[in-house]
Enzyme design. Structure first.
Site, PDB file in Angstrom:
ATOM      1  N   LYS A   1       0.811  -1.223   0.000  1.00 39.53           N
ATOM      2  CA  LYS A   1       0.000   0.000   0.000  1.00 39.53           C
ATOM      3  C   LYS A   1       0.844   1.273   0.000  1.00 39.53           C
ATOM      4  CE  LYS A   1      -3.423  -0.900  -0.408  1.00 39.53           C
ATOM      5  NZ  LYS A   1      -4.013  -1.384  -1.673  1.00 39.53           N
TER       6      LYS A   1
ATOM      7  N   GLY B   1       3.382   0.921  -4.877  1.00 37.37           N
ATOM      8  CA  GLY B   1       4.396   0.134  -5.571  1.00 37.37           C
ATOM      9  C   GLY B   1       3.892  -0.555  -6.817  1.00 37.37           C
ATOM     10  N   THR B   2       2.609  -0.887  -6.845  1.00 32.19           N
ATOM     11  CA  THR B   2       2.054  -1.523  -8.040  1.00 32.19           C
ATOM     12  C   THR B   2       2.101  -0.574  -9.232  1.00 32.19           C
ATOM     13  OG1 THR B   2       0.589  -2.887  -6.668  1.00 32.19           O
ATOM     14  CG2 THR B   2       0.008  -2.638  -8.994  1.00 32.19           C
ATOM     15  N   THR B   3       1.743   0.686  -9.008  1.00 24.29           N
ATOM     16  CA  THR B   3       1.802   1.674 -10.088  1.00 24.29           C
ATOM     17  C   THR B   3       3.234   1.900 -10.550  1.00 24.29           C
ATOM     18  OG1 THR B   3      -0.162   2.753  -9.186  1.00 24.29           O
ATOM     19  CG2 THR B   3       1.177   4.020 -10.721  1.00 24.29           C
TER      20      THR B   3
ATOM     21  N   LYS C   1       0.129 -10.849 -16.058  1.00 24.87           N
ATOM     22  CA  LYS C   1       0.657  -9.818 -15.169  1.00 24.87           C
ATOM     23  C   LYS C   1       2.157  -9.640 -15.350  1.00 24.87           C
ATOM     24  CE  LYS C   1      -2.841 -10.219 -11.525  1.00 24.87           C
ATOM     25  NZ  LYS C   1      -3.069 -10.454 -10.083  1.00 24.87           N
ATOM     26  N   LYS C   2       2.878 -10.727 -15.592  1.00 24.19           N
ATOM     27  CA  LYS C   2       4.326 -10.640 -15.709  1.00 24.19           C
ATOM     28  C   LYS C   2       4.740 -10.302 -17.132  1.00 24.19           C
ATOM     29  CE  LYS C   2       5.643 -14.630 -14.094  1.00 24.19           C
ATOM     30  NZ  LYS C   2       6.556 -15.669 -13.582  1.00 24.19           N
TER      31      LYS C   2
ATOM     32  N   TRP D   1       6.754 -13.116  -7.601  1.00 24.88           N
ATOM     33  CA  TRP D   1       7.138 -13.157  -6.187  1.00 24.88           C
ATOM     34  C   TRP D   1       8.103 -14.322  -5.967  1.00 24.88           C
ATOM     35  CZ3 TRP D   1       5.794  -8.738  -4.301  1.00 24.88           C
ATOM     36  CH2 TRP D   1       4.586  -8.136  -4.640  1.00 24.88           C
TER      37      TRP D   1
ATOM     38  N   HIS E   1       5.680  -9.979  -1.155  1.00 27.23           N
ATOM     39  CA  HIS E   1       6.147  -8.750  -0.505  1.00 27.23           C
ATOM     40  C   HIS E   1       7.333  -9.052   0.411  1.00 27.23           C
ATOM     41  CE1 HIS E   1       2.995  -6.022  -1.903  1.00 27.23           C
ATOM     42  NE2 HIS E   1       2.129  -6.991  -1.697  1.00 27.23           N
TER      43      HIS E   1
ATOM     44  N   TYR F   1      -2.005  11.257  -7.869  1.00 24.01           N
ATOM     45  CA  TYR F   1      -3.387  10.998  -7.452  1.00 24.01           C
ATOM     46  C   TYR F   1      -3.550  11.463  -6.010  1.00 24.01           C
ATOM     47  CZ  TYR F   1      -3.653   8.037 -11.592  1.00 24.01           C
ATOM     48  OH  TYR F   1      -3.627   7.573 -12.886  1.00 24.01           O
TER      49      TYR F   1
END
Length: 610
Positions: A236, A239-241, A263-264, A285, A290, A459
């Protein structure tokens, strides 16, 4: 067969029925209509001049003329039932279908007429409403009720234009923030894209003292070699962006291959089948969900070079990067994510070669997940890993006995964890802040000498910002994350100092290039001037001899001056390239003064020669 009474009065003499036709004793409308059409075909009959009416419920005012008018006119000269219209000679089922078709046609005309009249009534009502408004506003000065036809048309046009503008506005700007507001950028000067993104003062006052080596982050990343970028993804923090930017929004000689539905992405080095990025969207992963600093530093080398012999493994440079976020916003965002059913059960938490036991790391819930958890229950759990998560994931847990809390006192443990997290963060190749997206992009590009295709977007509205909490709850969240609060203050200060340092260095480099360009142009001008004068002297040797009082003067003096001037300019350029910060190199001012004095003396000698 005798005609019914309702038709006999209009037709006069009775009409002889056809042979074998059944007798009719009733008088429905459709039968009377057919018999009336038969009567019309008789020459000289009274009913020939009577028009057949429309179907029941349809008036003449809606363009409902019967379809049989034209055939009746064509057959008016024929006599008898044998020469009746074609409609009367069709079978009963065919006549019924044609009759239904005509009724539907009349209903369509009726609908169009109703729509027209409805629009007219709406315009009339709007006119009266606007008339009432204008009469209230202007009083006796305006009499809208007596407006002429031209004024009514103008008013209707304005109303329709307003309605069209409302429709277009809702189509272009469906949300609360209209995109058309960006048009004001054309009328205002272009702002600095790296201005203060958190609405704070643009002037930053540092709190910590960092050395020049801590501020200057310049990584010689060789994507064609063996270097590897390792992304430490904290939950949160955005990091995804940022991870998607690394695989989809970066300019590379060989871009990452991202397929739809996967996704990869495949991020290979140019000319090699080996990845240059270790992250969620490139390798998955591979070290656990994480993974933290302790897991990555022991896992990444084994995963990348695990199949090779230790003697054949290349000497890699592992460049660790991460993203941090404001602790309160990150905590609320994780709580909302847990409410939706997130558990992160796949996290390994490996430390010293083993995962923690259930006694060392108890669970906060008993079911499959913690969905629907209220905020108070989320804060009351003493084993919640959301507390001080950023410090725990950036520190070396082996220094405090991993997850065994009995190794040292809690106060000493917290101090060691905080200092370890600060040290690891400072020595990372790069770290960014979620609250400063454009500055994060700028520092990454300057650090790794890699440019992004499109700029990052800031954002300001997130799930955490939609949570309304009072001051008491905010204080409690800050108390639960007191280590993260101190780490974030340290990271923000270091981040902004690095940004200011890199911007000042960029401005100094641009100023130095402009000075070199001006000196180069000045040298070219002097060289051209000396050459023109030497050519003029060679054409007039007698005149030059009379003007020169020294007969033993060197004829090659202009060429020597040009060579000396060129050498002086080249030496000055090399000294400028080797120049460093004045605070770091105290002898720089003396060197610059000597260079400038030598250049001025040489130019003075040139003027003296002239």
């Amino acid at each position: 067969m005798a005609l019914p009474a309702c038709a006999a009065r209009a037709l006069g003499p009775p009409l002889q029925p056809e042979q074998g036709a059944p007798a009719r004793t009733t008088c429905p409308r459709r039968h009377s209509r057919v018999e009336a059409e038969l009567a019309v075909s008789r020459p000289g009959s009274v009913a020939a001049s009577v028009r057949v009416g429309p179907p029941r419920g349809v008036s003449h005012g809606f363009n409902s003329r019967p379809l049989l008018d034209e055939p009746l006119k064509a057959s008016s000269s024929l006599a008898g039932a044998v020469h009746a219209p074609l409609f009367a000679l069709l079978p009963r089922g065919r006549r019924r279908r044609m009759h239904d078709l005509r009724r539907r046609w009349d209903l369509g005309s009726l609908c169009r007429a109703l729509l027209t009249r409805g629009l007219a009534a709406l315009g009339h009502s709007l006119k009266h409403v606007l008339s009432a408004i204008f009469s209230k506003i202007f009083g006796p000065l305006a009499s809208v009720g007596n407006m002429d036809e031209k004024s009514n048309k103008l008013l209707l046009a304005l109303v329709m234009l307003f309605l069209f503008a409302v429709i277009v506005l809702q189509y272009v700007c469906p949300g609360t923030e209209c995109q058309l507001l960006r048009l004001q950028a054309f009328s205002s000067p272009v702002p600095d894209p790296y201005r203060s993104e958190d609405e704070s003062s643009a002037r930053f006052v540092p709190r910590y003292n960092f050395s020049r080596g801590d501020l200057l982050r310049k990584v010689d990343f060789d994507i064609k070699g063996d270097d590897l970028i390792v992304f430490l993804h904290i939950q949160k923090t955005g990091g995804t962006t940022f991870g998607r930017h690394l695989v989809r929004n970066i300019q590379l000689e060989q871009p990452c291959e991202c397929r739809v539905g996967q996704k990869k992405c495949t991020c290979h080095r140019p000319g090699k089948r080996e990845t240059w990025l270790f992250s969620r969207f490139s390798t998955g992963w591979s070290c656990g969900l994480h993974a933290d600093w302790t897991e990555l530093t022991s896992c990444v080398p084994a995963v990348v070079d695990g199949k090779r012999d230790a003697r054949l493994r290349p000497s890699r440079n592992f460049h660790y990067i991460t993203i941090l976020r404001d602790p309160v916003s990150r905590y609320l965002s994780e709580w909302r994510h847990v409410q939706r059913g997130a558990t992160w059960k796949a996290s390994l938490h490996v430390c010293d070669g083993r995962p923690p036991t259930s006694e060392e790391l108890p669970s906060c819930y008993t079911g499959d997940d913690w969905s629907g958890c209220p905020l108070k229950e989320f804060m009351d759990c003493p084993y919640n890993l959301a507390n001080n998560r950023q410090v725990r994931m950036l520190s070396d847990l082996t220094l405090v006995g991993c997850y065994n809390l009995s190794v040292m006192p809690e106060k000493q443990r917290n101090k060691v964890l905080l200092e370890s997290a600060k040290s690891n963060l400072k020595h990372m190749a790069f770290f960014g802040l979620t609250e400063f997206q454009r500055k994060t992009q700028y520092l990454f590009e300057k650090t790794f000498n890699m440019n992004f295709i499109s700029p990052f977007t800031q954002y300001n509205t997130t799930r955490a910002s939609s949570v309304e909490i009072n001051e008491e709850i905010q204080k409690r969240i800050e108390g639960l994350n007191f280590l993260d609060m101190e780490l974030y203050s340290y990271a923000k200060d270091l981040f902004l100092q690095r940004y200011q340092f890199m911007r000042q260095k960029e401005h100094q480099e641009a100023r130095r290039k402009r000075q070199e360009q001006r000196k180069f142009l000045k040298g070219r001008f002097l060289q051209t001037h000396f050459q023109s004068q030497s050519q003029g002297q060679s054409q007039n040797p007698s005149q030059n001899q009379s003007q020169n009082p020294n007969p033993n003067a060197n004829p090659n003096l202009p060429q020597n001056l040009i060579q000396n001037l060129t050498q002086s300019l080249s030496q000055n350029s090399s000294q400028k390239e080797n120049r460093v910060n004045p605070k770091q190199n105290p002898g720089q001012e003396q060197t610059e003064s000597n260079t400038s004095n030598g250049t001025n003396d040489y130019i003075g000698s040139v003027e003296k020669w002239r």
